[in-house]
Design an enzyme around this catalytic site. Structure first.
Site, PDB file in Angstrom:
ATOM      1  N   ASP A  67     -13.711 -29.976 -73.452  1.00 15.77           N
ATOM      2  CA  ASP A  67     -12.049 -30.080 -72.292  1.00 15.77           C
ATOM      3  C   ASP A  67     -12.323 -30.073 -71.081  1.00 15.77           C
ATOM      4  OD1 ASP A  67     -13.569 -27.559 -71.931  1.00 15.77           O
ATOM      5  OD2 ASP A  67     -11.853 -26.470 -73.213  1.00 15.77           O
ATOM      6  N   ASP A 136      -5.378 -15.534 -76.661  1.00 14.59           N
ATOM      7  CA  ASP A 136      -4.719 -16.648 -77.643  1.00 14.59           C
ATOM      8  C   ASP A 136      -5.814 -17.097 -78.762  1.00 14.59           C
ATOM      9  OD1 ASP A 136      -5.618 -18.128 -76.307  1.00 14.59           O
ATOM     10  OD2 ASP A 136      -3.723 -18.247 -75.997  1.00 14.59           O
ATOM     11  N   HIS A 138      -7.429 -19.350 -78.822  1.00 15.06           N
ATOM     12  CA  HIS A 138      -7.835 -20.779 -78.250  1.00 15.06           C
ATOM     13  C   HIS A 138      -8.934 -21.206 -78.302  1.00 15.06           C
ATOM     14  CE1 HIS A 138      -7.513 -20.280 -73.923  1.00 15.06           C
ATOM     15  NE2 HIS A 138      -8.533 -20.577 -73.914  1.00 15.06           N
ATOM     16  N   GLU A 143      -4.056 -24.663 -77.746  1.00 11.11           N
ATOM     17  CA  GLU A 143      -3.341 -23.005 -77.942  1.00 11.11           C
ATOM     18  C   GLU A 143      -2.668 -22.830 -79.199  1.00 11.11           C
ATOM     19  OE1 GLU A 143      -4.058 -21.248 -75.166  1.00 11.11           O
ATOM     20  OE2 GLU A 143      -3.632 -22.243 -73.516  1.00 11.11           O
TER      21      GLU A 143
HETATM   22  C1  GLP Z   1     -11.131 -21.609 -71.472  1.00 11.92           C
HETATM   23  C2  GLP Z   1     -12.491 -22.544 -71.686  1.00 11.92           C
HETATM   24  C3  GLP Z   1     -12.558 -22.935 -73.466  1.00 11.92           C
HETATM   25  C4  GLP Z   1     -13.013 -20.917 -73.323  1.00 11.92           C
HETATM   26  C5  GLP Z   1     -12.207 -19.873 -72.957  1.00 11.92           C
HETATM   27  C6  GLP Z   1     -12.437 -18.067 -73.082  1.00 11.92           C
HETATM   28  O1  GLP Z   1     -10.038 -21.531 -71.239  1.00 11.92           O
HETATM   29  N1  GLP Z   1     -11.554 -23.717 -72.683  1.00 11.92           N
HETATM   30  O2  GLP Z   1     -13.148 -23.207 -74.131  1.00 11.92           O
HETATM   31  O3  GLP Z   1     -13.360 -20.574 -74.604  1.00 11.92           O
HETATM   32  O4  GLP Z   1     -11.515 -19.977 -71.340  1.00 11.92           O
HETATM   33  O5  GLP Z   1     -13.600 -18.435 -71.052  1.00 11.92           O
HETATM   34  P1  GLP Z   1     -14.742 -17.182 -71.644  1.00 11.92           P
HETATM   35  O6  GLP Z   1     -15.768 -17.384 -72.307  1.00 11.92           O
HETATM   36  O7  GLP Z   1     -15.133 -16.767 -69.733  1.00 11.92           O
HETATM   37  O8  GLP Z   1     -14.157 -16.192 -72.224  1.00 11.92           O
END
Ligand code: GLP
Length: 241
Positions: A67, A136, A138, A143
């Site tokens: 993304d 959540d 995702h 989402e």
């Molecule tokens: C973002 C990214 C996800 C990632 C998530 C969790 O929203 N788009 O790909 O998995 O954050 O991030 P973290 O690893 O910092 O908890």
């Protein structure tokens, strides 16, 4: 699903890196799917170390990231492009033309989504996809919603995700409201998936995603149906399983 639990984050990150290293050794022109966030940092550091030791060659590897924020230039400190360049691409010998993220500045976002999806297909599809998870459930920026999105698309970030990601910005107001994300279909078409989760704050969503009903309200739950999904947890994230 193969679920492994690690005592510390260092071992977890190294284990994820070992799966990607094995993939590159098995197929030097592998197509890898990468993620951002704090979860992959140890894995990228371990991959960079393996490269520095002469154990890995990225010269034929192609990568696609999950993304990118809409409206954000690659050069922006918080762009996912910059994250990948800083933490991995600048540290290994992957040619610049071999790594791709969605272009958040594209004039026509829908067209960019379609072209991104087509580029993954033209590359032969993703061999191994790294995933973290949001609180959540995702994955990428898919989402919770009414149905699983099939392909790369533009998403509106939820208040929970904006709140979680504001730590990287001066304030929540500066967090972009939209992103381009691979769809759940794009992720499920990857031939292999590595899901990495750590921390007590993710214990509840870990249990819902791995053991709860498969529902688009918990996007990561669909991975229960992936034929080749490896899950790497630390003990805190595994606590409610
Ligand atoms: C973002 C990214 C996800 C990632 C998530 C969790 O929203 N788009 O790909 O998995 O954050 O991030 P973290 O690893 O910092 O908890």
């Amino acid at each position: 699903m193969k679920i492994h639990v690690y005592r510390d984050l260092e071992a977890q990150g190294k284990a994820a890196a070992a799966l990607f290293a094995a993939q590159i050794l098995k197929k030097p022109d592998s197509v890898l799917g990468f993620a951002t966030g704090s979860t992959p940092l140890r894995t990228y550091a371990a991959l960079a170390d393996l490269y520095a030791q002469g154990a890995l060659d990225f010269s034929r590897v192609h990568t696609f990231n999950l993304d990118e924020y809409v409206g954000m230039a690659r050069e922006h400190e918080q762009s996912y492009f910059n994250f990948m360049y800083t933490n991995l691409f600048s540290k290994v010998n992957i040619p610049a033309e071999n790594y791709r993220l969605p272009n958040g500045l594209a004039a026509d976002i829908d067209r960019e989504c379609a072209e991104y999806e087509a580029a993954i297909e033209a590359a032969g599809g993703i061999d191994l996809q790294f995933l973290g998870i949001g609180h959540d459930g995702h994955i990428g920026f898919n989402e919770p919603c009414g149905e699983f999105p099939k392909a790369t698309h533009c998403v509106a970030l939820t208040p929970m995700t904006i709140e979680a990601n504001k730590r990287f910005f001066a304030s929540a107001d500066e967090v972009p409201r939209r992103a381009i994300s691979m769809g759940i279909g794009t992720i499920m078409r990857a031939r292999g998936v590595v899901l990495v989760i750590y921390g007590a704050d993710k214990a509840e969503i870990t249990a819902r995603a791995l053991k709860g009903p498969v529902t688009p309200q918990v996007p990561a739950s669909i991975l229960q149906y992936h034929p080749n999904c490896t899950v790497l947890l630390d003990e805190a994230a595994a606590a409610e399983l």
